[in-house]
Design an enzyme around this catalytic site. Structure first.
Site, PDB file in Angstrom:
ATOM      1  N   GLY A 165       0.816  -1.233  -0.199  1.00  0.00           N
ATOM      2  CA  GLY A 165       0.207  -0.049   0.125  1.00  0.00           C
ATOM      3  C   GLY A 165       0.811   1.342   0.310  1.00  0.00           C
ATOM      4  N   GLU A 200      -4.365   1.099 -11.783  1.00  0.00           N
ATOM      5  CA  GLU A 200      -6.235   0.087 -11.962  1.00  0.00           C
ATOM      6  C   GLU A 200      -7.039   0.791 -11.822  1.00  0.00           C
ATOM      7  OE1 GLU A 200      -5.143  -2.535  -8.718  1.00  0.00           O
ATOM      8  OE2 GLU A 200      -3.571  -3.748  -9.951  1.00  0.00           O
ATOM      9  N   LEU A 203     -11.768  -0.193  -6.697  1.00  0.00           N
ATOM     10  CA  LEU A 203     -12.830  -0.596  -5.822  1.00  0.00           C
ATOM     11  C   LEU A 203     -12.622   0.342  -4.820  1.00  0.00           C
ATOM     12  CD1 LEU A 203     -11.193  -4.314  -7.082  1.00  0.00           C
ATOM     13  CD2 LEU A 203     -12.715  -3.328  -8.182  1.00  0.00           C
ATOM     14  N   HIS A 235      -3.017  -0.228   6.108  1.00  0.00           N
ATOM     15  CA  HIS A 235      -2.709  -1.414   6.092  1.00  0.00           C
ATOM     16  C   HIS A 235      -1.684  -2.033   7.436  1.00  0.00           C
ATOM     17  CE1 HIS A 235      -3.042   0.439   2.561  1.00  0.00           C
ATOM     18  NE2 HIS A 235      -3.040   1.323   2.306  1.00  0.00           N
ATOM     19  N   ASN A 289       1.919 -12.967  -1.918  1.00  0.00           N
ATOM     20  CA  ASN A 289       3.696 -12.631  -0.689  1.00  0.00           C
ATOM     21  C   ASN A 289       3.757 -14.757  -0.987  1.00  0.00           C
ATOM     22  OD1 ASN A 289       2.714 -10.418   0.122  1.00  0.00           O
ATOM     23  ND2 ASN A 289       0.994 -11.515   1.480  1.00  0.00           N
ATOM     24  N   ARG A 291       6.500 -15.499   1.049  1.00  0.00           N
ATOM     25  CA  ARG A 291       6.943 -15.395   2.817  1.00  0.00           C
ATOM     26  C   ARG A 291       6.087 -16.420   3.553  1.00  0.00           C
ATOM     27  NH1 ARG A 291       4.975  -9.800   2.559  1.00  0.00           N
ATOM     28  NH2 ARG A 291       3.259 -10.174   3.931  1.00  0.00           N
TER      29      ARG A 291
HETATM   30  C1  MV4 Z   1      -6.306  -1.560  -4.646  1.00  0.00           C
HETATM   31  C2  MV4 Z   1      -7.599  -1.343  -3.786  1.00  0.00           C
HETATM   32  C3  MV4 Z   1      -8.724  -1.205  -4.447  1.00  0.00           C
HETATM   33  N1  MV4 Z   1      -8.317  -0.905  -5.689  1.00  0.00           N
HETATM   34  N2  MV4 Z   1      -6.231  -2.354  -5.501  1.00  0.00           N
HETATM   35  C4  MV4 Z   1      -3.172  -1.102  -0.768  1.00  0.00           C
HETATM   36  C5  MV4 Z   1      -2.669  -3.233  -0.269  1.00  0.00           C
HETATM   37  C6  MV4 Z   1      -1.908  -3.030  -1.681  1.00  0.00           C
HETATM   38  N3  MV4 Z   1      -1.747  -4.635  -1.523  1.00  0.00           N
HETATM   39  C7  MV4 Z   1      -2.994  -3.013  -2.931  1.00  0.00           C
HETATM   40  N4  MV4 Z   1      -4.017  -2.532  -2.202  1.00  0.00           N
HETATM   41  C8  MV4 Z   1      -5.387  -1.348  -2.227  1.00  0.00           C
HETATM   42  N5  MV4 Z   1      -5.278  -1.724  -3.689  1.00  0.00           N
HETATM   43  C9  MV4 Z   1      -7.342  -1.741  -6.219  1.00  0.00           C
HETATM   44  N6  MV4 Z   1      -7.488  -1.341  -7.656  1.00  0.00           N
HETATM   45  C10 MV4 Z   1      -7.964  -0.995  -2.403  1.00  0.00           C
HETATM   46  C11 MV4 Z   1      -6.704  -1.338  -1.165  1.00  0.00           C
HETATM   47  C12 MV4 Z   1      -6.631  -0.948  -0.626  1.00  0.00           C
HETATM   48  C13 MV4 Z   1      -6.472  -1.782   0.433  1.00  0.00           C
HETATM   49  C14 MV4 Z   1      -6.083  -3.779   0.354  1.00  0.00           C
HETATM   50  C15 MV4 Z   1      -6.129  -4.464   0.925  1.00  0.00           C
HETATM   51  C16 MV4 Z   1      -6.138  -4.272   2.122  1.00  0.00           C
HETATM   52  C17 MV4 Z   1      -6.173  -3.452   2.820  1.00  0.00           C
HETATM   53  C18 MV4 Z   1      -6.106  -2.331   2.022  1.00  0.00           C
HETATM   54  C19 MV4 Z   1      -6.257  -1.328   2.722  1.00  0.00           C
HETATM   55  C20 MV4 Z   1      -6.734   0.482   2.254  1.00  0.00           C
HETATM   56  C21 MV4 Z   1      -6.222   0.286  -0.022  1.00  0.00           C
END
Ligand code: MV4
Length: 447
Positions: A165, A200, A203, A235, A289, A291
């Site tokens: 993030g 991207e 969402l 995060h 991941n 790990r």
């Molecule tokens: C996103 C999203 C919404 N739409 N991608 C945050 C960490 C990274 N691993 C991916 N993340 C996100 N990607 C799209 N296209 C929202 C997040 C996100 C999130 C994802 C998983 C767990 C917590 C989060 C907190 C904020 C945003």
């Protein structure tokens, strides 16, 4: 099988790995910073080596010191744990070049999944649904706008070398995209020494669902179900559960099969996790991941599989000890992360633990290196314990969790225990009705 494993980590995860080694009759070497010389994992190890000063650069990220410690103690293999060097492909390669076994996937698989654009491309090739977005990095505003028009706004800019993030930027229209692209590139450059970013479709309210996988590198792959990790802030996950209260059996089956088949084609070796966003009944791959993860115990509780033992066995060239058909995912498990921080403002609360009493009883597991009199150092991640609960179903699990939180005593420092108590009493949480922004809203409500 290995005779001696060096554990290149600290705290509860170092102790978790050490426990698996003990059960397997493998000797352990703890490496530690000068700030961690009284840590429980150091006391319980067969041998220990001080590898430098508290800042991670000088110790837990000090590759030369870790390799020297492995050499002088005669270790056969190195387990990186999680964080620090666990997803550093160069480290994995260096470990092997020095004649030790890296307990984890191949350096090539770590490198592939570390590049988020390549990882998405690979996932798409393997038949995994991905979030619609730019197929490559977008280097200028023209390319960014063209890609954004194809996937539609709002869009999210992400660092190709990122993950977790850091450095993400949201743009709801072209003007915002023009403003955010240079910001995202500058932040990516500063954080990862690589300014490439991709884009991207954003969402709005997904859940974060991940599948735990184990591969033997030879086409043998099993899954241990999914984990719902949506309860997080900044995060940082606070609590994870399995199975996800959001998934119907058909959706669960679909994502498990997709993930297992993809990993088989990849020839993946070791433990790994595929991360998805889940919204309106659809899964979207975001990252893999390579790990062991903090929240692995909940998958162990429902499957009965010791993930760390399997990692060690696979690294030693043995076949997986389980077939999918032998594994039944039984009941429900929840993990609460107990951090040494204020439950109100999340500020770290290092210091001496003056009183410590961990809960027990049926279905309760505590993974922690804390003890009465232990001094939580100020230099590291504030996770000091994981309270892991198993029950026949979610209702029993919640009932036990409430009781275990009441029983847990950690005195002298602030911890997130009181926040977990409020969380498990919340009606929305009890219904399993949450998403990745739910905790922010919960915290705003309770102010
Ligand atoms: C996103 C999203 C919404 N739409 N991608 C945050 C960490 C990274 N691993 C991916 N993340 C996100 N990607 C799209 N296209 C929202 C997040 C996100 C999130 C994802 C998983 C767990 C917590 C989060 C907190 C904020 C945003």
């Amino acid at each position: 099988m290995f005779e001696k494993i060096l554990i290149a980590n600290r705290g509860e995860i170092a102790l978790r790995i050490q426990r698996a080694c003990r059960e397997m009759g493998i000797k352990t070497v703890a490496v530690h910073s000068t700030a961690d010389s009284t840590a429980m994992n150091v006391r319980l190890a067969d041998e220990s080596v001080c590898i430098g000063p508290p800042p991670a650069r000088g110790s837990y990220l000090n590759v030369a010191a870790i390799l020297s410690a492995a050499t002088i103690t005669g270790a056969d293999a190195i387990h990186p744990g999680l964080g620090f060097l666990a997803e550093n492909a160069d480290f994995a390669a260096l470990v092997e070049e020095h004649g030790f076994t890296f307990i984890g996937p191949s350096a090539e698989h770590i490198r592939l999944m570390g590049d988020k654009v390549r990882a998405k491309d690979e996932a798409r090739r393997l038949g995994i649904p991905i979030v619609p977005g730019s197929p490559t990095a977008v280097s200028d505003i023209g390319a960014a706008m063209a890609a954004a028009r194809l996937v539609d706004y709002p869009v999210l800019l992400k660092a190709s070398a990122g993950g977790g993030g850091r450095g993400m930027k949201l743009a709801r229209n072209e003007a915002e995209l023009a403003r955010m692209l240079p910001l995202a590139q500058t932040e990516a450059k500063a954080a990862f020494a690589d300014d490439s970013v991709y884009l991207e479709r954003y969402l709005e309210r997904p859940r974060h669902i991940e599948v735990q996988l184990l591969g033997d590198g030879d086409g043998g792959v099993i899954h241990l179900g999914e984990r719902d990790c949506s309860v997080q802030r900044s995060h940082q996950k606070l609590l994870e559960e399995t199975p996800s209260p959001a998934l119907a059996p058909a959706a669960r089956q679909r994502i498990q099969t997709l993930a297992v088949n993809a990993l088989k084609k990849l020839g993946y070796k070791s433990a790994g996790t595929m991360e998805f966003l889940y919204q309106d009944g659809e899964f979207y791959f975001i990252e893999m991941n390579t790990r062991l993860q903090v929240e692995h115990p909940i998958s162990e509780m429902v499957s009965g599989v010791d993930i760390v033992r399997e990692q060690i066995r696979i690294a030693a060239g043995e076949a997986l000890d389980h077939r999918q058909s032998d594994i039944s995912l039984r009941g429900h498990a929840i993990e609460c992360r107990i951090n040494a921080e204020s439950p109100d403002n999340f500020r770290p609360s290092p210091g001496r633990i003056s009183e410590y009493h961990a809960p027990g009883g049926l279905g309760i597991r505590v993974d922690s290196a804390a003890y009465q009199g232990y001094e939580v150092p100020p230099y590291y991640d504030s996770l000091i314990a994981k309270l892991v609960i198993h029950g026949a179903n979610r209702a029993e699990c919640l009932m036990r969790l409430s009781r275990a939180l009441d029983e847990y005593v950690i005195g002298g420092i602030e911890t997130t225990l009181p926040l977990h108590q409020r969380l498990v009493e919340d009606a929305g949480f009890r219904r399993g009705d949450y998403h990745i922004h739910w905790l922010d809203e919960f915290l705003a409500r309770s102010r």
